[in-house]
Write a protein that holds these residues in place. Structure first.
Motif, PDB file in Angstrom:
ATOM      1  N   LEU B  77       1.070  -1.209   0.061  1.00  0.00           N
ATOM      2  CA  LEU B  77      -0.091  -0.038  -0.125  1.00  0.00           C
ATOM      3  C   LEU B  77       0.792   1.091   0.027  1.00  0.00           C
ATOM      4  O   LEU B  77       0.277   2.183  -0.010  1.00  0.00           O
ATOM      5  N   GLN B  78       2.071   1.014   0.199  1.00  0.00           N
ATOM      6  CA  GLN B  78       3.049   2.173   0.086  1.00  0.00           C
ATOM      7  C   GLN B  78       2.829   3.525  -1.295  1.00  0.00           C
ATOM      8  O   GLN B  78       2.631   4.554  -0.724  1.00  0.00           O
ATOM      9  N   ALA B  79       2.671   2.826  -2.445  1.00  0.00           N
ATOM     10  CA  ALA B  79       2.322   3.467  -3.335  1.00  0.00           C
ATOM     11  C   ALA B  79       0.932   4.547  -3.150  1.00  0.00           C
ATOM     12  O   ALA B  79       1.028   5.262  -3.484  1.00  0.00           O
ATOM     13  N   LEU B  80       0.094   3.579  -2.651  1.00  0.00           N
ATOM     14  CA  LEU B  80      -1.303   4.243  -2.567  1.00  0.00           C
ATOM     15  C   LEU B  80      -0.951   5.345  -1.671  1.00  0.00           C
ATOM     16  O   LEU B  80      -1.654   6.427  -1.766  1.00  0.00           O
ATOM     17  N   ARG B  81      -0.201   5.117  -0.403  1.00  0.00           N
ATOM     18  CA  ARG B  81       0.120   6.156   0.515  1.00  0.00           C
ATOM     19  C   ARG B  81       0.467   7.478  -0.105  1.00  0.00           C
ATOM     20  O   ARG B  81       0.065   8.489   0.162  1.00  0.00           O
ATOM     21  N   TYR B  82       1.624   7.089  -0.805  1.00  0.00           N
ATOM     22  CA  TYR B  82       2.255   8.523  -1.289  1.00  0.00           C
ATOM     23  C   TYR B  82       1.261   9.144  -2.334  1.00  0.00           C
ATOM     24  O   TYR B  82       1.078  10.223  -2.422  1.00  0.00           O
ATOM     25  N   GLY B  83       0.382   8.477  -3.042  1.00  0.00           N
ATOM     26  CA  GLY B  83      -0.608   8.864  -3.794  1.00  0.00           C
ATOM     27  C   GLY B  83      -1.666   9.638  -3.012  1.00  0.00           C
ATOM     28  O   GLY B  83      -1.680  10.921  -3.375  1.00  0.00           O
TER      29      GLY B  83
END
Lengths: 275, 238
Positions: B77-83
């Protein structure tokens, strides 16, 4: 177990994103409207103040307004030739030009058209600023053009029977007839010193405008059918000259975005420390 | 994650209901976006209050949010978090721009359609006897003086109506003369548009001031003719 959790997490977070976008998008939606105002487009270079057929007019958005026979006051007329006027406007920060276009099957010497504006802040009745019983009205400024005169008359009125040309004539007008269509351009400085009599146009502000048209045809007996109060008229509509471009909105947006970013940063730091 | 799933589903369902379902219920209308926003805010507040009632449910509710924001142990979910972290400031900026941008719409004018009449025009009764002859005569006057705008069918669609804003009243509409007394019509016909108080925006009405042209008796007959022709009855005190 874990992949299932991850999957659910993705769906949930995606949901939040979509929801936020929908709320924000919905909140900024604006609805398209029928034309209720004339927009004078800001242009650089000379405004075509005496050329109704200039190419520059194509850059001004047209607004169409319905017309009625004048029935409000004697002498009335039950039917008028002109049913709609198409209006465009241009300005360059100094001068404004308004182009009125309408169908008229015949070109007659007595064909005429006029613009009417409220003057100052007081609401004036659209019929020559006639007195209202409970509202103290203001004067109106009328820009009148007649084919055979070939020029504009800058007039003032505050009620029926008070219409008269002003001592200072500040308006220019020119009409061109072609293929059953009149194109009449009215022009003036956006503002002048005659604040009591003349409309003052401040870019960015909405003011009130109305239209009148006379078809100068004659009946079988040789009398004018439309003359004086017997004409096609409109109610009040809005007019606005475009304000110079304003970029302050971008600045406020940047400040707000920076604040949001700062808030996130502080929040996450606090959360990390707390754990 | 389970503690967070239900609230989000609830929020989405609420939004879908307010935006797409509610306007389609007969007798309803689309809600303004500000109202939808307010309802969603209330829903969210309710959820937060409910989820934080006990220590356990509070941890279950905030825990996943905290973990997501801090980025600890969230793996994929890291990418989503940055998003989300990038998107949030952009949305705030966009919203701010939208609310500070100069509107292209003219100022809204709220017009009171049936403002209160002056005292002397309340409660008058029609002095003309309601006979078929008088009604007939009233309709004749109506045809001559009123129908160019208000229409031969009493529907406000006369040939002279098109250019006038506000549009001439449609007497067949149950929200016009049917909810007014005869004395109100007498006032409106006599004094016309210019006789309206400020909240009636008299500067826009094309209604003539008939008192300068028609005797009172004709006006009372016209009122009779209008009600009869439009198949309406005047409102009474009962």
């Amino acid at each position: 177990m874990k992949p299932a959790n991850q999957m659910r997490g993705r769906v949930l977070c995606g949901g939040i994103g979509v929801l936020m976008a929908m709320i924000v998008g919905g909140a900024t939606l604006s609805f398209a409207q029928e034309s209720v105002s004339v927009r004078a487009t800001l242009m650089t270079g000379g405004v075509p103040i005496d050329d109704p057929t200039a190419a520059a007019w194509s850059s001004a958005p047209p607004a169409t307004f319905p017309m009625s026979p004048q029935v409000h006051w004697q002498n009335r007329i039950q039917e008028a030739t002109v049913k709609d006027v198409i209006v465009r406007a241009l300005h360059d920060g100094k001068q404004v030009a308004v182009l009125v276009e309408y169908s008229d099957p015949t070109q007659d010497p007595d064909d005429a058209a006029a613009l009417e504006f409220m003057v100052g802040d007081k609401k004036a009745h659209f019929a020559h600023g006639q007195p209202m019983l409970q509202v103290e009205g203001g004067p109106v400024n009328i820009w009148f053009w007649k084919n055979k005169a070939g020029k504009a008359v800058d007039m003032s009125a505050k009620g029926f029977g008070t219409l008269k040309p002003q001592e200072h004539q500040d308006v220019k007008a020119k009409g061109v007839y072609s293929n059953g269509t009149w194109k009449v351009v009215f022009a003036r400085d956006l503002s002048n010193g005659h604040v009591e009599d003349d409309v003052q146009i401040t870019p960015g502000q909405f003011i009130s405008i109305a239209f009148a048209v006379w078809d100068g045809r004659k009946d079988g007996a040789g009398d004018l059918v439309e003359k004086g109060s017997q004409k096609a008229v409109s109610s009040w509509w809005y007019f606005r000259a475009d304000a110079p471009p304003d970029y302050s909105g971008y600045m406020y947006a940047a400040i707000a975005a920076a604040l949001a970013l700062g808030f996130q940063f502080v929040l996450i730091r606090k959360l990390k420390k707390g754990q | 994650m389970g503690a967070l799933g239900k609230p989000i589903i609830l929020m989405v369902a609420m939004y879908v209901f307010l935006k797409f379902v509610l306007p389609n219920i007969p007798g309803s209308a689309p809600l303004p976006s500000s109202l939808i926003f307010l309802y969603l805010l209330l829903t969210a507040s309710g959820i937060v209050i409910f989820e934080t009632l006990s220590g356990e449910s509070k941890d279950a509710f905030w825990g996943p949010i905290q973990r997501f924001l801090t980025g600890e142990n969230i793996r994929g979910l890291q990418a989503l978090r940055y998003g989300v972290l990038i998107l949030f400031p952009i949305l705030v900026g966009w919203q701010t721009y939208g609310s500070t941008a100069v509107s292209d719409l003219p100022p809204t004018e709220s017009r009171t359609i049936h403002p209160a009449p002056p005292g002397e025009y309340t409660g008058l009764s029609n002095p003309v006897p309601k006979t078929p002859e008088n009604i007939m005569q009233g309709k004749g006057f109506y045809a001559a003086y009123c129908s160019p705008c208000h229409g031969g069918n009493f529907d406000g669609k006369g040939p002279a109506a098109r250019g006038f804003i506000p549009a001439p009243a449609n007497f067949a509409d149950p929200t016009t003369i049917a909810m007014l007394q005869e004395s109100y019509l007498f006032w409106r016909i006599k004094k016309g548009g210019v006789g309206l108080p400020i909240e009636g925006a008299p500067w826009k009405s094309a209604m003539p001031r008939w008192e300068v042209e028609l005797p009172d008796e004709w006006i009372w007959k016209i009122i009779m003719g209008e009600y009869d022709g439009a198949h309406q009855s005047p409102r009474t005190w009962e």
